[in-house]
Design a protein around this motif. Structure first.
Motif, PDB file in Angstrom:
ATOM      1  N   PHE A   1       0.856  -1.182   0.000  1.00 27.11           N
ATOM      2  CA  PHE A   1       0.000   0.000   0.000  1.00 27.11           C
ATOM      3  C   PHE A   1       0.895   1.236   0.000  1.00 27.11           C
ATOM      4  O   PHE A   1       1.735   1.381   0.887  1.00 27.11           O
ATOM      5  CB  PHE A   1      -0.894   0.036   1.246  1.00 27.11           C
ATOM      6  N   SER A   2       0.700   2.131  -0.963  1.00 25.77           N
ATOM      7  CA  SER A   2       1.474   3.377  -1.032  1.00 25.77           C
ATOM      8  C   SER A   2       0.513   4.551  -1.064  1.00 25.77           C
ATOM      9  O   SER A   2      -0.443   4.553  -1.857  1.00 25.77           O
ATOM     10  CB  SER A   2       2.357   3.412  -2.289  1.00 25.77           C
ATOM     11  N   GLU A   3       0.735   5.528  -0.205  1.00 27.43           N
ATOM     12  CA  GLU A   3      -0.098   6.726  -0.225  1.00 27.43           C
ATOM     13  C   GLU A   3      -0.067   7.331  -1.627  1.00 27.43           C
ATOM     14  O   GLU A   3       0.965   7.303  -2.293  1.00 27.43           O
ATOM     15  CB  GLU A   3       0.428   7.719   0.822  1.00 27.43           C
ATOM     16  N   GLU A   4      -1.186   7.845  -2.099  1.00 28.95           N
ATOM     17  CA  GLU A   4      -1.335   8.185  -3.516  1.00 28.95           C
ATOM     18  C   GLU A   4      -0.334   9.227  -4.006  1.00 28.95           C
ATOM     19  O   GLU A   4      -0.027   9.273  -5.198  1.00 28.95           O
ATOM     20  CB  GLU A   4      -2.753   8.692  -3.800  1.00 28.95           C
ATOM     21  N   SER A   5       0.228  10.049  -3.122  1.00 30.57           N
ATOM     22  CA  SER A   5       1.182  11.068  -3.558  1.00 30.57           C
ATOM     23  C   SER A   5       2.578  10.502  -3.794  1.00 30.57           C
ATOM     24  O   SER A   5       3.432  11.191  -4.363  1.00 30.57           O
ATOM     25  CB  SER A   5       1.263  12.192  -2.521  1.00 30.57           C
ATOM     26  N   VAL A   6       2.825   9.248  -3.375  1.00 29.01           N
ATOM     27  CA  VAL A   6       4.150   8.645  -3.546  1.00 29.01           C
ATOM     28  C   VAL A   6       4.341   8.297  -5.025  1.00 29.01           C
ATOM     29  O   VAL A   6       3.519   7.593  -5.610  1.00 29.01           O
ATOM     30  CB  VAL A   6       4.296   7.376  -2.686  1.00 29.01           C
ATOM     31  N   PRO A   7       5.427   8.750  -5.662  1.00 34.46           N
ATOM     32  CA  PRO A   7       5.675   8.390  -7.065  1.00 34.46           C
ATOM     33  C   PRO A   7       5.853   6.879  -7.228  1.00 34.46           C
ATOM     34  O   PRO A   7       6.132   6.160  -6.266  1.00 34.46           O
ATOM     35  CB  PRO A   7       6.984   9.133  -7.402  1.00 34.46           C
ATOM     36  N   LEU A   8       5.664   6.400  -8.449  1.00 33.56           N
ATOM     37  CA  LEU A   8       5.830   4.985  -8.715  1.00 33.56           C
ATOM     38  C   LEU A   8       7.253   4.545  -8.406  1.00 33.56           C
ATOM     39  O   LEU A   8       8.209   5.263  -8.679  1.00 33.56           O
ATOM     40  CB  LEU A   8       5.520   4.684 -10.185  1.00 33.56           C
ATOM     41  N   PHE A   9       7.375   3.358  -7.819  1.00 37.53           N
ATOM     42  CA  PHE A   9       8.692   2.805  -7.542  1.00 37.53           C
ATOM     43  C   PHE A   9       8.626   1.296  -7.754  1.00 37.53           C
ATOM     44  O   PHE A   9       7.578   0.667  -7.598  1.00 37.53           O
ATOM     45  CB  PHE A   9       9.155   3.142  -6.118  1.00 37.53           C
ATOM     46  N   GLY A  10       9.731   0.730  -8.111  1.00 37.61           N
ATOM     47  CA  GLY A  10       9.793  -0.699  -8.390  1.00 37.61           C
ATOM     48  C   GLY A  10      10.486  -1.456  -7.275  1.00 37.61           C
ATOM     49  O   GLY A  10      10.905  -0.866  -6.266  1.00 37.61           O
ATOM     50  N   PRO A  11      10.633  -2.752  -7.476  1.00 35.37           N
ATOM     51  CA  PRO A  11      10.146  -3.521  -8.615  1.00 35.37           C
ATOM     52  C   PRO A  11       8.652  -3.848  -8.477  1.00 35.37           C
ATOM     53  O   PRO A  11       8.150  -3.934  -7.349  1.00 35.37           O
ATOM     54  CB  PRO A  11      10.982  -4.806  -8.543  1.00 35.37           C
ATOM     55  N   PRO A  12       7.946  -4.021  -9.600  1.00 33.52           N
ATOM     56  CA  PRO A  12       6.533  -4.411  -9.509  1.00 33.52           C
ATOM     57  C   PRO A  12       6.401  -5.827  -8.980  1.00 33.52           C
ATOM     58  O   PRO A  12       7.277  -6.668  -9.187  1.00 33.52           O
ATOM     59  CB  PRO A  12       6.046  -4.301 -10.960  1.00 33.52           C
ATOM     60  N   LEU A  13       5.311  -6.084  -8.285  1.00 34.45           N
ATOM     61  CA  LEU A  13       5.096  -7.409  -7.713  1.00 34.45           C
ATOM     62  C   LEU A  13       4.841  -8.443  -8.808  1.00 34.45           C
ATOM     63  O   LEU A  13       4.237  -8.125  -9.828  1.00 34.45           O
ATOM     64  CB  LEU A  13       3.911  -7.389  -6.745  1.00 34.45           C
ATOM     65  N   PRO A  14       5.303  -9.679  -8.578  1.00 36.35           N
ATOM     66  CA  PRO A  14       4.991 -10.731  -9.546  1.00 36.35           C
ATOM     67  C   PRO A  14       3.510 -11.107  -9.464  1.00 36.35           C
ATOM     68  O   PRO A  14       2.805 -10.715  -8.530  1.00 36.35           O
ATOM     69  CB  PRO A  14       5.882 -11.894  -9.105  1.00 36.35           C
ATOM     70  N   SER A  15       3.045 -11.848 -10.428  1.00 31.37           N
ATOM     71  CA  SER A  15       1.658 -12.291 -10.433  1.00 31.37           C
ATOM     72  C   SER A  15       1.618 -13.811 -10.483  1.00 31.37           C
ATOM     73  O   SER A  15       2.068 -14.397 -11.458  1.00 31.37           O
ATOM     74  CB  SER A  15       0.921 -11.715 -11.650  1.00 31.37           C
ATOM     75  N   PRO A  16       1.120 -14.471  -9.439  1.00 29.08           N
ATOM     76  CA  PRO A  16       0.659 -13.896  -8.175  1.00 29.08           C
ATOM     77  C   PRO A  16       1.845 -13.482  -7.300  1.00 29.08           C
ATOM     78  O   PRO A  16       2.948 -14.001  -7.479  1.00 29.08           O
ATOM     79  CB  PRO A  16      -0.131 -15.050  -7.540  1.00 29.08           C
ATOM     80  N   PRO A  17       1.626 -12.588  -6.332  1.00 33.93           N
ATOM     81  CA  PRO A  17       2.738 -12.091  -5.500  1.00 33.93           C
ATOM     82  C   PRO A  17       3.096 -13.067  -4.391  1.00 33.93           C
ATOM     83  O   PRO A  17       3.058 -12.731  -3.203  1.00 33.93           O
ATOM     84  CB  PRO A  17       2.178 -10.775  -4.957  1.00 33.93           C
ATOM     85  N   VAL A  18       3.443 -14.286  -4.774  1.00 39.79           N
ATOM     86  CA  VAL A  18       3.748 -15.349  -3.825  1.00 39.79           C
ATOM     87  C   VAL A  18       5.199 -15.782  -4.024  1.00 39.79           C
ATOM     88  O   VAL A  18       5.640 -16.003  -5.162  1.00 39.79           O
ATOM     89  CB  VAL A  18       2.792 -16.550  -4.012  1.00 39.79           C
ATOM     90  N   PHE A  19       5.937 -15.918  -2.932  1.00 48.59           N
ATOM     91  CA  PHE A  19       7.356 -16.268  -2.981  1.00 48.59           C
ATOM     92  C   PHE A  19       7.575 -17.559  -2.200  1.00 48.59           C
ATOM     93  O   PHE A  19       7.298 -17.625  -0.999  1.00 48.59           O
ATOM     94  CB  PHE A  19       8.220 -15.157  -2.380  1.00 48.59           C
ATOM     95  N   THR A  20       8.060 -18.577  -2.869  1.00 48.92           N
ATOM     96  CA  THR A  20       8.424 -19.835  -2.194  1.00 48.92           C
ATOM     97  C   THR A  20       9.902 -19.869  -1.845  1.00 48.92           C
ATOM     98  O   THR A  20      10.315 -20.603  -0.954  1.00 48.92           O
ATOM     99  CB  THR A  20       8.078 -21.031  -3.093  1.00 48.92           C
ATOM    100  N   ASN A  21      10.717 -19.076  -2.555  1.00 49.69           N
ATOM    101  CA  ASN A  21      12.138 -18.951  -2.243  1.00 49.69           C
ATOM    102  C   ASN A  21      12.293 -17.826  -1.215  1.00 49.69           C
ATOM    103  O   ASN A  21      12.087 -16.651  -1.530  1.00 49.69           O
ATOM    104  CB  ASN A  21      12.930 -18.638  -3.513  1.00 49.69           C
TER     105      ASN A  21
END
Length: 915
Positions: A340-360
Motif C-alpha cells: 500500500f502506497s499513499e497516492e502522492s508517492v511516485p511509482l517505484f519498483g520492482p513491480p510485484l509478480p503475479s501472483p505475489p507469492v514467494f516460495t524462495n
C-alpha cells in the motif's frame, strides 16, 4: 563541497561534439520497449480505502495505491520463458552520492553566485577518473534551493569551457551576481544518509485496530521465523552501529532489536513486540512513537486469506506512507506480499509478480528490502517531505552564502580561508597555494573518515549473489574490429554493418562477409526479416537516395559467392522521388502495412508497401525480381517549416486516419497528421541551445506515448487519440521528465529499462519513473545497432558490478592536468604495450526484457557457436558442433574464463586484480 585554488577556466569538450556522426544513424529507433508490457497497472491502482473498528465505527478513509500483482502479467508467455530482471535499488547511493564519492577529500573547485531571482547557489567541479578506465571526466554539482543537479562532462586538454558555460548546460543562464570561486572549509558538506529504519507490526488474526495490534506482547513462531529472515537479533545496550533512534545506553526502548546490512545500507527495524510494553497504557504510546514515525511499516498478519485483511486506515499515522502486508502460508511454506502506497508517492519498483507469492525465502527477502528502500526514497519526493527538504536546503544555502560573502570581497590572492589553520605561511605564493591545497584535502579526508565511522558513508559495493549476472552485461561479438562503423542493423543473429570498407555481414565466430563494396555509402538502414526487405539510405546531399533490397536476394548472393555489388549495381533498387533525402523513418507495427516517411529538406514524403504474408519466403518471391521497388507506392507529400532533425512514426489506435509523425526541429517537437498534413505543437524546448537526440514511441496499454530526448532531458508525453481530427495534447498526470547525468547521443528503450549512450558510458534507468539503476563506464563507446539486440563498439565490455569500489585519481592531482592513473583493467583483445583494440559487443534484448525474443529468420550465416544457458541463468562456455577447436578459439575461451574468474574473485574478496 570543498574549495581549492586551481585556474578558473575548466578544460572541457564542446557539447556539440557529442552529437557528431549520430544524427544520420538509426541507433535511436528500437523495438525493445514495445516488446515489453509498459503499463503502470503493474504498480497498482489508487483506491479509496475505508475500514471499521471493532465497534463497527467507520475509520478515517485514505487514498492508497494498492499493489497486489498484475492479474494479466506474463499471461502471454509459457512458464520458463520469463525471468525477473528488474529487482534493483533505484538511485543507488554508490551512483548518486557524487560529493562523497568524487569530491570530499580531493582537490576541487567551488563557486558561489545568485540567480536572476536573487536566490544563492553553489557549484562544485572536480576532475576524476571514471572507474579507473582512463576516462578523465568533470563531475559538476549545482546546489539550489530546489535541490541538486548533477552533470558529467568529458575532459579535453585542448578545449576550454567557462564556468558560465557549465551553468548554462544546467539551464542556469541569467545571474544577479556572477559566480565567484570560494575556498572556505565550511563549504565541505556531505549529502544525506544511506541508513533506513523500518517499522514491523505484528497483527493476530481478526485484529482490526492499531490498539489491538500494538498490544501484542509476543509474536507467533511464524513471526519469529520472519524476523530471522529480515535480519539478526542484536543487543541494544552498547550497540555502536546504526541505531535508528533506539536507546543504546539505558534500555528505555527495549533490550534487543533486529538489524541487518543490505547492499551497503544499514537497516534497523522497529519491531512492535520488542519495543517496551505497558499493561496500563492500552494505546502503547511508546511503540507508536517509533513505528508511527517510520515512513515504511511491514505488517505481518496471521490468518488465512479469507480472514479480514489489513488496511492502512487501521493505523492512525500521518507519517507512514507505505505499508507492506506480509502473510505466511504454512502449507506451501510461502510468503504473500501486498503493498500500500499513499497516492502522492511516485511509482517505484520492482513491480510485484503475479501472483505475489514467494516460495524462495531468500528471493523474498531481497525483493522486500529492495522494494521498501525504493519506496522510502520515492516518499521523500512527495510534497509533504520535499517542501520540508526544500525549506531546509534553502536555509542552509542562504546561511552559507551570508557567511562566505565577506570572503569574496577580499584579495583573491590572499587565500584567507586557510591562513588561520596553517602552521606558518610560506614566503612563495606557489608554496603557500600548495600548502593550502594539502590542508584542504587533509580536512576533507578527515571529514570523510568521520562520516564513514558514523555509518553514514556511501555504499562501497552493491553486495549481490556471487554468481549473479546483471541483465545489461555484454557479450563479446567480434574481437579486434578494425573498421569505422557508420550504421548497422541485426539480421537474425548476425549484424549487417556499414563501414568505411563497405557493407559487411558479421557473425560471432565467423569470418566477415562483404556484401557491398565501399562505393555504396549507407548512412541509415533497416533489416526487416519478416518482410524480406533491406531498406537503406545512401550517400549524402543531392546524391542521397532510399534503396530497397530483397533480403532473400542478398542472402542468395552470399551463399553463391557472387561478385560483390557496387553502387552502380543498385540502380534498380532506388525508390523514386527520394533524391536528396537526409533522414527517413519506418513504422514499428508493420504487420498489415509498412509505412516509410522520407525527409527531403523540409518536405516529408509518405510511402507505403502492402504486406502480403503468403508471399514471404515462398518460391514465388524468390523467383521474382530482385528489386522490390514496384511494390512501394507514393501516398502524399507534407511540407514543414524547417528540415526535421528527428522523426518517429506514431501508430494511432485504429490505423485509419489517426497515424501521426513526430518531428523535431528548431526548438520544438511537433505531431503531424499523416492524413491531413496538419501539425500540432507537442513540446517546446525552453533553452538557448538544443541538441535533439530521439523521439521514441512507447505504447502503454495500447495507447501511444513519446519519450522526447534532447540535451540532458528525457520527457514522457502521453499522446491521446484524435478527437475530431486533432490529437489531444495536454498536460497529463502520466507525463514525467528526468535528467541524464551526461549528454547522450542515442537513447534506447528495452522495457523496463531506458539506456542512454554517451562517448564513454551507458546510463541505465527505468522507463516508468526515470530512476537510475546503473552507470557503466565503457571507454570509447559507439552504439552500433539497437532495433533488436544492442550492439556497440568499445575498448571494454559492460560489467554488471558497481564501479564504486575502483580506485580513483590521486587526490593531489590538479583538475586541469591529469597526470597519474592506475592501470585499467585490460580488455581481452589488448596486448601488453599496445593500444587496446576496439571490439564489437552485444547486449541481448532477451536479457534486458526477461523474455525470449523470437527471431523471424535464422542467421544468414550458419552459426558455428551455440551459447547455452544453465539452470542458474548464467551463460555457459560456447558449445561447438566440431570436436576440434582452433588454437585461437582455445586461447579466447581460456582468456575469457580467466577474466571471469578473476573478476568474480576480486568482487568476492573486495580486491582489484589487473589482467
Amino acid at each position: 563541497m570543498a574549495g581549492c585554488s586551481v585556474t578558473e577556466d575548466l578544460r572541457l569538450v564542446d557539447l556539440c561534439t557529442l552529437m557528431k556522426r549520430f544524427y544520420s544513424s538509426s541507433v535511436s529507433e528500437d523495438l525493445g520497449c514495445r516488446r515489453g508490457e509498459f503499463s503502470r497497472k503493474h504498480y497498482g491502482s489508487v483506491e479509496l480505502l475505508i475500514s471499521s473498528d471493532a465497534d463497527g465505527a467507520i475509520q478515517r478513509a485514505g487514498r492508497f495505491r494498492v499493489e497486489n500483482g498484475s492479474a494479466g502479467e506474463n499471461t502471454d508467455y509459457t512458464p520458463g520463458t520469463w525471468h525477473r530482471t528488474d529487482v534493483h535499488l533505484e538511485n543507488p547511493e554508490y551512483h548518486t552520492r557524487w560529493y562523497f564519492k568524487y569530491f570530499l577529500g580531493k582537490v576541487h573547485q567551488n563557486y558561489i553566485g545568485t540567480d536572476a531571482e536573487k536566490n544563492p547557489f553553489f557549484l562544485s567541479v572536480v576532475l576524476s577518473d571514471q572507474n579507473n578506465q582512463r576516462v578523465p571526466q568533470y563531475h559538476s554539482i549545482l546546489w539550489r534551493k530546489t535541490g541538486t543537479q548533477k552533470i558529467c562532462l568529458p575532459y579535453s586538454p585542448t578545449k576550454t569551457l567557462s564556468v558560465k558555460s557549465i551553468l548554462s548546460a544546467m539551464n542556469l543562464d541569467k545571474f544577479e551576481k556572477s559566480p565567484r570561486e570560494i575556498f572556505h572549509p565550511e563549504i565541505q558538506k556531505v549529502e544525506g544518509s544511506v541508513n533506513f529504519k523500518f517499522g514491523v507490526l505484528y497483527a493476530k488474526d481478526g485484529q482490526l485496530t492499531d490498539d489491538e495490534m500494538f498490544s501484542n506482547e509476543t509474536g507467533s513462531e511464524n513471526f519469529q521465523r520472519f524476523l530471522h529472515l529480515l535480519g539478526d537479533t542484536i543487543t541494544l545496550k552498547g550497540w555502536t552501529g546504526y541505531r535508528g533512534g533506539l536507546d543504546t545506553k539505558n534500555d528505555t526502548t527495549g533490550t534487543c532489536s533486529i538489524y541487518t546490512v543490505f547492499q551497503g545500507h544499514e537497516i534497523m527495524y522497529h519491531v512492535s513486540t520488542m519495543l517496551p510494553y505497558s499493561r496500563e497504557n492500552k494505546q502503547q504510546v511508546e511503540r507508536k512513537r517509533h513505528i508511527g514515525n517510520d515512513i515504511v511499516t511491514i505488517v505481518f498478519q496471521e490468518g488465512e486469506e479469507s480472514s479480514p485483511a489489513f488496511k492502512p486506515s487501521m493505523i492512525r499515522s500521518h507519517f507512514t506512507h507505505i505499508f507492506a502486508l506480509v502473510r505466511y502460508n504454512k502449507q506451501n511454506d510461502s510468503y504473500r506480499l501486498k503493498i500500500f502506497s499513499e497516492e502522492s508517492v511516485p511509482l517505484f519498483g520492482p513491480p510485484l509478480p503475479s501472483p505475489p507469492v514467494f516460495t524462495n525465502h531468500q528471493e523474498f527477502r531481497d525483493f522486500v528490502l529492495v522494494k521498501l528502500i525504493n519506496g522510502e526514497k520515492a516518499t521523500l519526493e512527495t510534497p509533504t517531505f520535499s517542501q520540508k527538504r526544500q525549506r531546509t536546503l534553502d536555509m542552509l544555502i542562504r546561511s552559507l552564502y551570508q557567511d562566505l560573502m565577506p570572503d569574496l570581497h577580499k584579495n583573491m590572492l590572499n587565500r584567507r580561508s586557510f591562513s588561520d589553520v596553517l602552521p606558518e605561511s610560506p614566503k612563495s605564493t606557489r608554496k603557500k597555494e600548495e600548502a593550502r591545497q594539502a590542508e584542504f584535502v587533509r580536512l576533507g579526508q578527515a571529514l570523510k573518515l568521520k562520516t564513514t565511522v558514523k555509518g553514514d558513508a556511501t555504499a562501497n559495493l552493491a553486495t549481490t549473489s556471487f554468481c549473479k549476472k546483471e541483465p545489461w552485461e555484454s557479450q563479446s561479438f567480434c574481437s579486434n574490429f578494425p573498421h569505422e562503423v557508420v550504421c548497422a542493423d541485426s539480421w537474425g543473429q548476425s549484424l549487417l554493418v556499414s563501414t568505411d570498407a563497405g557493407i559487411l555481414l558479421i557473425d560471432d565466430g565467423q569470418p566477415s562477409v562483404q556484401v557491398f563494396d565501399k562505393t555504396l555509402q549507407i548512412k541509415q538502414m533497416h533489416v526487416l526479416e519478416a518482410l524480406d526487405l533491406l531498406i537503406a539510405r545512401t550517400d549524402k546531399g543531392k546524391d542521397s537516395r532510399l534503396l530497397v533490397f530483397r533480403l532473400s536476394a542478398v542472402q542468395k548472393g552470399i551463399e553463391t559467392k557472387q561478385m560483390i555489388r557496387s553502387k552502380y549495381d543498385c540502380r534498380e533498387n532506388k525508390l523514386e522521388r527520394t533524391k536528396g533525402c537526409h533522414l527517413y523513418a519506418i513504422n514499428t507495427h508493420h504487420g498489415s502495412e509498412l509505412r516509410i516517411v522520407v525527409a527531403i529538406r523540409n518536405k516529408l514524403l509518405l510511402v507505403t508497401k502492402k504486406h502480403n504474408p503468403r508471399n514471404i519466403l515462398t518460391s514465388s518471391s524468390l523467383l521474382s525480381s530482385e528489386s522490390p521497388v514496384e511494390e512501394f507506392q507514393y501516398i502524399r507529400e507534407i511540407c514543414l517549416s524547417d528540415p526535421p532533425v528527428v522523426m518517429t512514426l506514431v501508430d494511432g489506435p485504429t490505423g485509419d486516419s489517426d497515424n501521426m509523425i513526430c518531428v523535431a526541429y528548431r526548438h520544438q517537437f511537433d505531431l503531424v497528421n499523416e492524413s491531413t498534413g496538419e501539425s500540432y505543437r507537442l513540446h517546446h524546448v525552453e533553452t538557448n541551445k538544443v541538441n535533439f537526440v530521439a523521439a521514441i514511441d512507447v505504447y502503454e496499454d495500447g495507447e501511444a506515448g513519446l519519450l522526447l530526448c534532447y540535451n540532458y532531458v528525457c520527457q514522457y508525453r502521453k499522446v491521446y487519440p484524435f478527437n475530431g481530427g486533432s490529437p489531444l495534447i495536454q498536460p497529463s498526470a502520466y507525463d514525467f521528465h528526468f535528467s541524464w547525468n551526461q549528454v547522450p547521443y542515442a537513447v534506447v528503450c528495452a522495457f523496463p529499462y531506458i539506456l542512454a549512450f554517451t562517448t564513454d558510458s551507458i546510463e541505465i534507468r527505468l522507463v516508468v519513473n526515470g530512476n537510475l539503476v546503473h552507470t557503466a563506464v565503457v571507454p570509447e563507446l559507439q552504439l552500433v545497432a539497437s532495433r533488436s539486440d544492442i550492439y556497440f563498439k568499445a575498448t571494454a565490455a559492460v560489467s554488471g558490478s558497481s564501479d564504486s569500489s575502483s580506485k580513483e585519481m590521486s587526490s593531489r592531482s590538479s583538475p586541469q592536468t591529469p597526470t597519474a592513473y592506475d592501470m585499467p583493467e585490460c580488455p581481452l583483445s589488448s596486448v601488453e604495450g599496445e593500444v587496446p583494440c576496439k571490439n564489437l559487443y552485444k547486449i541481448p534484448l532477451s536479457n534486458l526484457v526477461g523474455r525470449s525474443i523470437e527471431r523471424p529468420l535464422k542467421s544468414p550465416l550458419a552459426p558455428k557457436v551455440i551459447t547455452t544457458t544453465t539452470s542458474s541463468g548464467i551463460a555457459s562456455l560456447p558449445v561447438t558442433h566440431s570436436l576440434s577447436l582452433s588454437r585461437m578459439e582455445i586461447k579466447e575461451i581460456a582468456s575469457r574464463t580467466r577474466k571471469e574468474l578473476l573478476g568474480k574473485l576480486s568482487s568476492f574478496f573486495g580486491v582489484h586484480i589487473n589482467c
